[in-house]
Design a protein around this motif. Structure first.
Motif, PDB file in Angstrom:
ATOM      1  N   GLN C  96       0.821  -1.220   0.000  1.00 44.00           N
ATOM      2  CA  GLN C  96       0.000   0.000   0.000  1.00 44.00           C
ATOM      3  C   GLN C  96       0.848   1.260   0.000  1.00 44.00           C
ATOM      4  O   GLN C  96       0.328   2.361  -0.093  1.00 44.00           O
ATOM      5  CB  GLN C  96      -0.901   0.020   1.227  1.00 44.00           C
ATOM      6  CG  GLN C  96      -2.044  -0.956   1.149  1.00 44.00           C
ATOM      7  CD  GLN C  96      -2.850  -0.941   2.427  1.00 44.00           C
ATOM      8  OE1 GLN C  96      -2.972   0.074   3.085  1.00 44.00           O
ATOM      9  NE2 GLN C  96      -3.370  -2.084   2.795  1.00 44.00           N
ATOM     10  N   SER C  97       2.163   1.099   0.156  1.00 45.64           N
ATOM     11  CA  SER C  97       3.027   2.274   0.268  1.00 45.64           C
ATOM     12  C   SER C  97       3.672   2.588  -1.073  1.00 45.64           C
ATOM     13  O   SER C  97       4.335   1.746  -1.671  1.00 45.64           O
ATOM     14  CB  SER C  97       4.113   1.998   1.315  1.00 45.64           C
ATOM     15  OG  SER C  97       5.134   2.959   1.194  1.00 45.64           O
ATOM     16  N   ALA C  98       3.465   3.809  -1.521  1.00 47.59           N
ATOM     17  CA  ALA C  98       4.061   4.220  -2.797  1.00 47.59           C
ATOM     18  C   ALA C  98       5.582   4.103  -2.715  1.00 47.59           C
ATOM     19  O   ALA C  98       6.243   3.728  -3.678  1.00 47.59           O
ATOM     20  CB  ALA C  98       3.658   5.650  -3.125  1.00 47.59           C
ATOM     21  N   MET C  99       6.117   4.399  -1.540  1.00 46.97           N
ATOM     22  CA  MET C  99       7.572   4.385  -1.406  1.00 46.97           C
ATOM     23  C   MET C  99       8.136   2.965  -1.514  1.00 46.97           C
ATOM     24  O   MET C  99       9.212   2.759  -2.062  1.00 46.97           O
ATOM     25  CB  MET C  99       7.970   4.995  -0.068  1.00 46.97           C
ATOM     26  CG  MET C  99       9.425   5.382  -0.006  1.00 46.97           C
ATOM     27  SD  MET C  99       9.826   6.033   1.591  1.00 46.97           S
ATOM     28  CE  MET C  99       9.367   7.742   1.401  1.00 46.97           C
ATOM     29  N   PHE C 183       3.368  10.488  -7.385  1.00 45.50           N
ATOM     30  CA  PHE C 183       2.325   9.897  -6.545  1.00 45.50           C
ATOM     31  C   PHE C 183       2.741   9.872  -5.077  1.00 45.50           C
ATOM     32  O   PHE C 183       1.905  10.029  -4.187  1.00 45.50           O
ATOM     33  CB  PHE C 183       2.020   8.478  -7.034  1.00 45.50           C
ATOM     34  CG  PHE C 183       0.839   7.844  -6.355  1.00 45.50           C
ATOM     35  CD1 PHE C 183      -0.451   8.204  -6.705  1.00 45.50           C
ATOM     36  CD2 PHE C 183       1.015   6.903  -5.360  1.00 45.50           C
ATOM     37  CE1 PHE C 183      -1.545   7.624  -6.083  1.00 45.50           C
ATOM     38  CE2 PHE C 183      -0.067   6.322  -4.719  1.00 45.50           C
ATOM     39  CZ  PHE C 183      -1.347   6.684  -5.083  1.00 45.50           C
ATOM     40  N   ILE C 184       4.046   9.676  -4.820  1.00 46.70           N
ATOM     41  CA  ILE C 184       4.546   9.692  -3.441  1.00 46.70           C
ATOM     42  C   ILE C 184       4.101  10.972  -2.739  1.00 46.70           C
ATOM     43  O   ILE C 184       3.684  10.959  -1.585  1.00 46.70           O
ATOM     44  CB  ILE C 184       6.079   9.567  -3.423  1.00 46.70           C
ATOM     45  CG1 ILE C 184       6.496   8.129  -3.706  1.00 46.70           C
ATOM     46  CG2 ILE C 184       6.655  10.035  -2.082  1.00 46.70           C
ATOM     47  CD1 ILE C 184       7.978   7.870  -3.549  1.00 46.70           C
ATOM     48  N   PHE C 185       4.158  12.071  -3.464  1.00 50.33           N
ATOM     49  CA  PHE C 185       3.738  13.353  -2.882  1.00 50.33           C
ATOM     50  C   PHE C 185       2.227  13.558  -3.046  1.00 50.33           C
ATOM     51  O   PHE C 185       1.545  13.949  -2.109  1.00 50.33           O
ATOM     52  CB  PHE C 185       4.499  14.502  -3.538  1.00 50.33           C
ATOM     53  CG  PHE C 185       5.974  14.465  -3.265  1.00 50.33           C
ATOM     54  CD1 PHE C 185       6.486  14.969  -2.088  1.00 50.33           C
ATOM     55  CD2 PHE C 185       6.853  13.901  -4.173  1.00 50.33           C
ATOM     56  CE1 PHE C 185       7.842  14.919  -1.828  1.00 50.33           C
ATOM     57  CE2 PHE C 185       8.216  13.844  -3.918  1.00 50.33           C
ATOM     58  CZ  PHE C 185       8.715  14.358  -2.731  1.00 50.33           C
ATOM     59  N   SER C 187      -0.234  11.709  -3.143  1.00 47.35           N
ATOM     60  CA  SER C 187      -1.179  10.852  -2.435  1.00 47.35           C
ATOM     61  C   SER C 187      -1.236  11.143  -0.941  1.00 47.35           C
ATOM     62  O   SER C 187      -1.898  10.426  -0.200  1.00 47.35           O
ATOM     63  CB  SER C 187      -0.795   9.387  -2.651  1.00 47.35           C
ATOM     64  OG  SER C 187       0.505   9.151  -2.126  1.00 47.35           O
ATOM     65  N   ILE C 188      -0.526  12.172  -0.485  1.00 51.80           N
ATOM     66  CA  ILE C 188      -0.524  12.486   0.955  1.00 51.80           C
ATOM     67  C   ILE C 188      -1.662  13.456   1.260  1.00 51.80           C
ATOM     68  O   ILE C 188      -1.531  14.662   1.112  1.00 51.80           O
ATOM     69  CB  ILE C 188       0.834  13.087   1.367  1.00 51.80           C
ATOM     70  CG1 ILE C 188       1.944  12.062   1.145  1.00 51.80           C
ATOM     71  CG2 ILE C 188       0.828  13.509   2.827  1.00 51.80           C
ATOM     72  CD1 ILE C 188       1.762  10.784   1.935  1.00 51.80           C
ATOM     73  N   LYS C 189      -2.795  12.919   1.693  1.00 52.58           N
ATOM     74  CA  LYS C 189      -3.965  13.772   1.887  1.00 52.58           C
ATOM     75  C   LYS C 189      -3.770  14.761   3.033  1.00 52.58           C
ATOM     76  O   LYS C 189      -4.457  15.777   3.087  1.00 52.58           O
ATOM     77  CB  LYS C 189      -5.216  12.930   2.117  1.00 52.58           C
ATOM     78  CG  LYS C 189      -5.253  12.153   3.420  1.00 52.58           C
ATOM     79  CD  LYS C 189      -6.561  11.395   3.549  1.00 52.58           C
ATOM     80  CE  LYS C 189      -6.509  10.370   4.663  1.00 52.58           C
ATOM     81  NZ  LYS C 189      -7.673   9.478   4.643  1.00 52.58           N
ATOM     82  N   ALA C 190      -2.838  14.458   3.927  1.00 54.05           N
ATOM     83  CA  ALA C 190      -2.608  15.358   5.056  1.00 54.05           C
ATOM     84  C   ALA C 190      -1.982  16.671   4.595  1.00 54.05           C
ATOM     85  O   ALA C 190      -2.047  17.660   5.310  1.00 54.05           O
ATOM     86  CB  ALA C 190      -1.702  14.692   6.085  1.00 54.05           C
ATOM     87  N   TRP C 194       0.701  19.144  -1.466  1.00 52.21           N
ATOM     88  CA  TRP C 194       1.073  17.985  -2.286  1.00 52.21           C
ATOM     89  C   TRP C 194      -0.134  17.276  -2.876  1.00 52.21           C
ATOM     90  O   TRP C 194      -0.063  16.749  -3.982  1.00 52.21           O
ATOM     91  CB  TRP C 194       1.859  16.968  -1.438  1.00 52.21           C
ATOM     92  CG  TRP C 194       3.208  17.440  -1.016  1.00 52.21           C
ATOM     93  CD1 TRP C 194       3.892  18.502  -1.542  1.00 52.21           C
ATOM     94  CD2 TRP C 194       4.037  16.889   0.011  1.00 52.21           C
ATOM     95  NE1 TRP C 194       5.095  18.638  -0.900  1.00 52.21           N
ATOM     96  CE2 TRP C 194       5.216  17.660   0.046  1.00 52.21           C
ATOM     97  CE3 TRP C 194       3.905  15.811   0.876  1.00 52.21           C
ATOM     98  CZ2 TRP C 194       6.254  17.388   0.939  1.00 52.21           C
ATOM     99  CZ3 TRP C 194       4.938  15.536   1.765  1.00 52.21           C
ATOM    100  CH2 TRP C 194       6.097  16.327   1.798  1.00 52.21           C
TER     101      TRP C 194
END
Lengths: 156, 259, 392
Positions: C96-99, C183-185, C187-190, C194
């Protein structure tokens, strides 16, 4: 040496060799994974199951009020009818797990009322209105709170 | 962990903790599985029987900072003013301007809150304790590349510091600012809901030392837990509900200005 | 340290937010992978889309992509709190982690696409070099040829076919490599700075822009150094493609900006203030004006006017350099800008870059120079020009 008239096998030998290197790499990777994935990983989810135990293992600093009550029944009694009844002992006396595990070795320190009481009761506009607050300087003129109020049952 | 180390820990804990263990039944039974050497498989604390949550009552918070001090002491949190597992914020909202509150958190509330406002300035002020929300759909768990932060079967979001890379992606992903990198270990740290305490039948250090009961640990899987009645009888809210993280830190009296 | 950190904060930040988590090294990472993806896409123009004019840059573009790709993981590695644990990304990747997917996308792209494609394209040269050289050099070339001496026309025809197939796979792979970095950036909804679905595609097009600009510059500079004539048809074509890609990139970025301004959600005032103050120089001046509008304008000149060769070369040199600076500023503004404001939208902090620290300016400079050193070795080992006489 002549490069002509070689069959498909001859002409793709270098590709097969390269494919072999890739296959060896993949096998090495799978083998490495089997060896190196930590024990218990994935037992409950995508994490090391023993990590749950690691989180449980840390030592305790605050013993909890029930531990205090085992020996200090007199204080429990004194607080019973007071507004301070709900306050955990260690909220004022600090962390006491060392004391409860070996009372002889580690002593609890009596806090200084002049510093302790204002931490909660000094007037502050952000404190809820229902909460008892005083302007320390006006209220006692610098005299220690516990010269009038008993900390375990502060009502006069 | 090696067996010999576990044995040593065991003896040490036995010597120190015998009396304490005898005192509380739950703690004593918790001890059994520590002895078993595989705490996560212990029979006496069944993680699947709990679903931990936190109830925070803003109407009761007096901003004494006791929780912040207790948390740092209990969990060995660095004392610098930018590493907190829990902290307290002071809000000061002028008139109806909910969008622009003045907020401060001097040393995270560790030393309390020296008065800086006047009673008759026409504003409202209150304290908001903050901590990890132990989200059911944690963004931090989602982004961790290796599974070094995870949701335990009892709903507590934990960190595996022996496995953390220190990539800091989870710090970026947390909408609430609950995570920091411990400079001593170079791994991430955050509130563990005092996992070492709650699995032994104790409450968290912050709840234990909160003088007004503004913080209450709750077990949503225990039908007798007072948290059910509290949530039923009050208008509760979670922080940043638009983030849809499934936060399990329920606030009573949460003002619209709080973010 | 604590005094200075607190002094950098304006307004209110959550206490744990005061320390910036991602440094200039994490700015380098999308910048470098972008150059890789862009250089590869330029190379594939010739191979797949048969843009014959850019042929002189084909091999140079591939080598450039390889040199930068080899360096791409280093800033990440240097940044990790526990670099020795990075192998865990391969052992227990969290799907589930883009990284977590980085390791796999990276390996796939490095091994299956770039190394294979370069190997196939250079196999004839490698075998010939192995035949004509002696000693250690011969051993090296022999190893690179995998010990197979066969360069019959039929085998080379097969190589070409496989190579073309690889390029076709390579294009989506390059898109994947850099789209996923976005996407790494994104996808960070917080983080509202980004969090936008446009982020992967903006990253992709800015990657293409930066990669094309880099190869164009490299081609011109390498030609000057080796006293080869620059094919004007080639740089004119590259310049034109650079302009097209840049216009698409700029349109996407402006779309994102206009959308943010029009929606003006809860984060807007805070972000707007940040752009007008802390990010003004790097975003408005360096990225948008001098790093985007000026180079687009410069690149448009040869399309509109009849200019001398010398003037066009000057324009391409200037536009290419500004483009690289502008795209670097874009990565900076995304990575650093995304950490300067509080997620409470009530305050800001400052990024203070160290110099000779682990994540300071010095390692960043070294990491930016390193790919050029690698490229120099690669060019020595695998000369990108097809014959050793200057091309007319």
């Amino acid at each position: 040496m002549s490069d002509d008239d070689k069959g498909l096998f001859q002409n793709t030998r270098h590709l097969v060799r390269m494919a072999g290197i890739f296959a060896a790499g993949i096998v090495a990777f799978v083998g490495m994974r089997m060896l190196l994935v930590p024990e218990g990983f994935g037992r409950y989810g995508h994490y090391r199951a023993p990590a749950i135990g690691d989180n449980m293992k840390k030592p305790i600093s605050y013993a909890g009020r029930d531990a205090c009550a085992e020996c200090h029944a007199d204080v429990v009694e004194a607080r019973k009818a007071s507004k301070h009844v709900g306050i955990g002992c260690e909220a004022c006396h600090g962390a006491l797990a060392l004391h409860t595990s070996d009372p002889a070795k580690s002593k609890a320190v009596k806090p200084k009322a002049a510093q302790l009481c204002p931490a909660c009761h000094e007037q502050n506009v952000a404190r809820p209105k229902w909460f008892k607050q005083v302007n320390g300087a006006e209220h006692s003129g610098g005299e220690a709170c516990d010269s009038c109020h008993a900390p375990h049952a502060p009502e006069l | 962990m090696s067996d010999s180390r576990t044995d040593k820990n065991r003896r040490e804990f036995l010597l120190q903790g015998t009396k304490f263990i005898v005192l509380t039944g739950v703690a004593a039974s918790a001890w059994d599985y520590v002895l078993a050497g595989t705490p996560e498989a212990a029979p006496s604390y069944k993680a699947s029987q709990h679903w931990w949550a936190m109830m925070i009552d803003i109407e009761k918070c007096i901003g004494c900072g006791g929780c912040v001090r207790a948390c740092k002491a209990e969990n060995n949190v660095p004392l610098e003013p930018y590493y907190f597992r829990t902290w307290v914020e002071r809000y000061h909202v002028r008139g109806e301007d909910l969008a622009h509150p003045d907020v401060d958190t001097p040393n995270g509330g560790y030393d309390g809150f020296p008065e800086i406002y006047h009673a008759d300035d026409g504003a409202k002020s209150f304290f908001v304790p903050k901590m990890c929300n132990h989200c059911e759909h944690s963004p931090c768990v989602q982004v961790c590349p290796v599974g070094a932060t995870f949701e335990a079967p009892d709903g507590v979001v934990l960190v595996d510091s022996a496995y953390c890379l220190g990539c800091r992606y989870c710090v970026q992903a947390c909408p609430y600012g609950c995570r920091y990198i411990d400079p001593r270990t170079n791994t991430v740290d955050k509130c563990s809901l005092c996992y070492h305490r709650i699995t032994k039948g104790l409450t968290t250090a912050c709840c234990e030392t909160c003088p007004t009961g503004a913080r209450q640990l709750g077990d949503l899987r225990n039908p007798k837990d007072p948290i059910h009645a509290f949530i039923r009888e009050h208008k509760v809210q979670v922080l940043k509900p638009q983030m849809a993280t499934g936060s399990k830190a329920y606030y009573n009296g949460l003002d619209g200005s709080v973010r | 340290m604590e005094e200075t950190l607190l002094a950098h904060v304006q307004g209110f930040m959550y206490p744990n937010e005061m320390e910036l988590q991602w440094s200039v090294l994490i700015v380098l990472y999308p910048f470098i992978t972008g150059l890789v993806a862009g250089a590869f896409i330029l190379a594939s123009l010739e191979r797949v889309f048969k843009v014959e004019a850019v042929t002189p840059t084909y091999r140079l573009a591939l080598l450039t992509a390889l040199a930068f790709l080899l360096v791409a993981p280093l800033p990440l590695q240097l940044h990790l709190g526990h670099p020795e644990r990075s192998i865990q990304m391969y052992l227990t990747p969290h799907t589930q982690s883009a990284m977590a997917m980085f390791g796999f996308v990276y390996l796939w792209y490095l091994m299956a696409v770039l190394v294979l494609e370069i190997w196939l394209d250079y196999r004839k040269d490698i075998v010939l070099a192995a035949r004509s050289s002696t000693g250690l050099k011969q051993k090296l070339y022999k190893a690179m040829s995998l010990g197979i001496d066969n360069i019959s026309p039929e085998s080379l025809r097969i190589d070409d076919k496989v190579g073309r197939f690889l390029t076709i796979i390579g294009i989506p792979s390059a898109f994947l490599l850099h789209g996923y970095v976005g996407f790494i950036f994104g996808s960070i909804k917080a983080n509202p700075w980004w969090s936008t679905p446009l982020m992967p595609i903006v990253f992709l097009f800015s990657a293409i822009v930066s990669g094309i600009a880099l190869v164009m510059l490299m081609y011109m500079v390498v030609s000057w150094f080796t006293r080869r004539e620059i094919s004007m048809e080639c740089v004119d074509t590259i310049g034109r493609y650079l302009m097209y890609a840049f216009i698409i990139d700029f349109t996407l970025e402006m779309l994102d900006l206009i959308h943010r301004m029009y929606e003006a959600d809860e984060s807007f005032k805070s972000l707007d203030f940040m752009v007008q103050t802390k990010l003004f120089t790097s975003q408005i001046l360096v990225q948008i004006i001098f790093g985007t509008l000026v180079p687009i304008g410069l690149l448009a000149l040869p399309q509109l006017l009849k200019l001398s060769e010398q003037a066009r070369k000057g324009i391409y040199l200037l536009a290419g350099s500004l483009t690289l600076i502008g795209i670097f500023a874009m990565r900076w503004n995304v990575v650093i800008g995304g950490q300067l404001f509080s997620k409470s939208f009530l305050g800001y902090t400052t990024y203070k870059m160290g110099f000779a620290t682990r994540e300071g300016l010095l390692p960043a400079i070294i990491l930016l120079v390193l790919p050029f050193a690698i490229l120099w070795v690669l060019v020595k080992l695998l000369p990108p020009w097809q014959d050793d006489t200057a091309k007319a």
